[in-house]
Design a protein around this motif. Sequence first.
Motif, PDB file in Angstrom:
ATOM      1  N   LYS A   1       0.839  -1.193   0.000  1.00 31.13           N
ATOM      2  CA  LYS A   1       0.000   0.000   0.000  1.00 31.13           C
ATOM      3  C   LYS A   1       0.877   1.247   0.000  1.00 31.13           C
ATOM      4  N   LYS A   2       0.494   2.215  -0.809  1.00 26.95           N
ATOM      5  CA  LYS A   2       1.180   3.504  -0.818  1.00 26.95           C
ATOM      6  C   LYS A   2       0.742   4.305   0.400  1.00 26.95           C
ATOM      7  N   THR A   3       1.682   5.035   1.008  1.00 29.28           N
ATOM      8  CA  THR A   3       1.349   5.882   2.147  1.00 29.28           C
ATOM      9  C   THR A   3       1.674   7.337   1.824  1.00 29.28           C
ATOM     10  N   ALA A   4       0.962   8.228   2.499  1.00 33.04           N
ATOM     11  CA  ALA A   4       1.133   9.659   2.233  1.00 33.04           C
ATOM     12  C   ALA A   4       2.435  10.200   2.815  1.00 33.04           C
ATOM     13  N   GLY A   5       2.985   9.519   3.837  1.00 30.07           N
ATOM     14  CA  GLY A   5       4.175  10.020   4.516  1.00 30.07           C
ATOM     15  C   GLY A   5       5.355  10.183   3.588  1.00 30.07           C
ATOM     16  N   SER A   6       5.612   9.173   2.775  1.00 32.39           N
ATOM     17  CA  SER A   6       6.763   9.223   1.878  1.00 32.39           C
ATOM     18  C   SER A   6       6.590  10.319   0.828  1.00 32.39           C
ATOM     19  N   ILE A   7       5.385  10.460   0.303  1.00 26.36           N
ATOM     20  CA  ILE A   7       5.115  11.499  -0.688  1.00 26.36           C
ATOM     21  C   ILE A   7       5.324  12.881  -0.082  1.00 26.36           C
ATOM     22  N   LEU A   8       4.888  13.050   1.175  1.00 26.68           N
ATOM     23  CA  LEU A   8       5.038  14.329   1.867  1.00 26.68           C
ATOM     24  C   LEU A   8       6.516  14.687   2.010  1.00 26.68           C
ATOM     25  N   MET A   9       7.326  13.712   2.411  1.00 33.09           N
ATOM     26  CA  MET A   9       8.754  13.957   2.591  1.00 33.09           C
ATOM     27  C   MET A   9       9.409  14.367   1.277  1.00 33.09           C
ATOM     28  N   ILE A  10       9.105  13.652   0.199  1.00 36.22           N
ATOM     29  CA  ILE A  10       9.692  13.948  -1.104  1.00 36.22           C
ATOM     30  C   ILE A  10       9.282  15.345  -1.576  1.00 36.22           C
ATOM     31  N   ILE A  11       8.015  15.693  -1.390  1.00 34.35           N
ATOM     32  CA  ILE A  11       7.526  17.010  -1.810  1.00 34.35           C
ATOM     33  C   ILE A  11       8.261  18.125  -1.062  1.00 34.35           C
ATOM     34  N   ILE A  12       8.392  17.964   0.263  1.00 34.61           N
ATOM     35  CA  ILE A  12       9.041  19.004   1.068  1.00 34.61           C
ATOM     36  C   ILE A  12      10.517  19.145   0.691  1.00 34.61           C
ATOM     37  N   VAL A  13      11.218  18.012   0.567  1.00 35.68           N
ATOM     38  CA  VAL A  13      12.637  18.062   0.198  1.00 35.68           C
ATOM     39  C   VAL A  13      12.807  18.682  -1.186  1.00 35.68           C
ATOM     40  N   SER A  14      11.929  18.310  -2.119  1.00 31.73           N
ATOM     41  CA  SER A  14      12.009  18.856  -3.482  1.00 31.73           C
ATOM     42  C   SER A  14      11.777  20.359  -3.487  1.00 31.73           C
ATOM     43  N   LEU A  15      10.809  20.824  -2.705  1.00 35.24           N
ATOM     44  CA  LEU A  15      10.532  22.260  -2.627  1.00 35.24           C
ATOM     45  C   LEU A  15      11.711  23.023  -2.033  1.00 35.24           C
ATOM     46  N   ILE A  16      12.330  22.447  -1.012  1.00 36.34           N
ATOM     47  CA  ILE A  16      13.479  23.103  -0.385  1.00 36.34           C
ATOM     48  C   ILE A  16      14.657  23.161  -1.353  1.00 36.34           C
ATOM     49  N   LEU A  17      14.863  22.098  -2.120  1.00 38.10           N
ATOM     50  CA  LEU A  17      15.909  22.111  -3.148  1.00 38.10           C
ATOM     51  C   LEU A  17      15.632  23.189  -4.193  1.00 38.10           C
ATOM     52  N   LEU A  18      14.372  23.297  -4.584  1.00 33.08           N
ATOM     53  CA  LEU A  18      13.987  24.292  -5.588  1.00 33.08           C
ATOM     54  C   LEU A  18      14.191  25.716  -5.065  1.00 33.08           C
ATOM     55  N   VAL A  19      13.736  25.968  -3.849  1.00 40.73           N
ATOM     56  CA  VAL A  19      13.880  27.304  -3.255  1.00 40.73           C
ATOM     57  C   VAL A  19      15.360  27.634  -3.050  1.00 40.73           C
TER      58      VAL A  19
END
Length: 218
Positions: free
Chosen positions: A141-159
């Motif tokens: 089963k896919k969980t939201a936790g991993s997606i949340l972590m990737i999104i936040i790290v990606s946004l911080i890299l972008l900023v």
Amino acid sequence: MDFYFYLVFTLSYLILLIVGFVKRREKNIMSLTFFLYLVIVGLIVDNAIIAFGKFIGTDSLLENLHLFRYWTHAVITPTLILFCLGVLQKSGKKYFSTARAIWITFTCTCVLILIEIITVVAVIELKPVLEYGILHYVPVKKTAGSILMIIIVSLILLVTGFLVYIFTSWKWMLVGAIIMGIGSALPIKVESTAFTNALELVLMISLVATDITFSNKE
């Protein structure tokens, strides 16, 4: 065919790791930008396990190796935030070297690691899947936790890439983050499991180039 992709990724990360250590003049392992190379070591292990899975076969060994992959992903990937702070410190802006900035960054990193562990790896169930010649274990089963972590790290890299470009005119970290973000977000149909891994390699190349450039300026 995917076997060769993952083999190339593994060798590419190994070369990238060596180039990073050789080319950067700064050898202080206490520098926050050194966390990038911890991430690269994790990616070497990650891609090697995927590449050679079919030779190991469907058994507890391969399942445990993939479980190890998810643990390393949970613990190591958020440390890219620390790398981002290290790059911003090297950009010459004094605020990013303050105790407050460091404390906030370490706290965010630890929180993301805890979220990933609690919501993903602590409850993960894996199943074997054979795709495009690659045998690997994926979550039932896919969980939201991993997606949340990737999104936040990606946004911080972008900023961070954007700020570094504003402060220094160095554009390649921003370019790498944009390519990773757009490639991951667009619903691109590819007959391979390796597309996201290819994007990760492009991002890592841009980050190593950034680290070498700023480390050698000091």
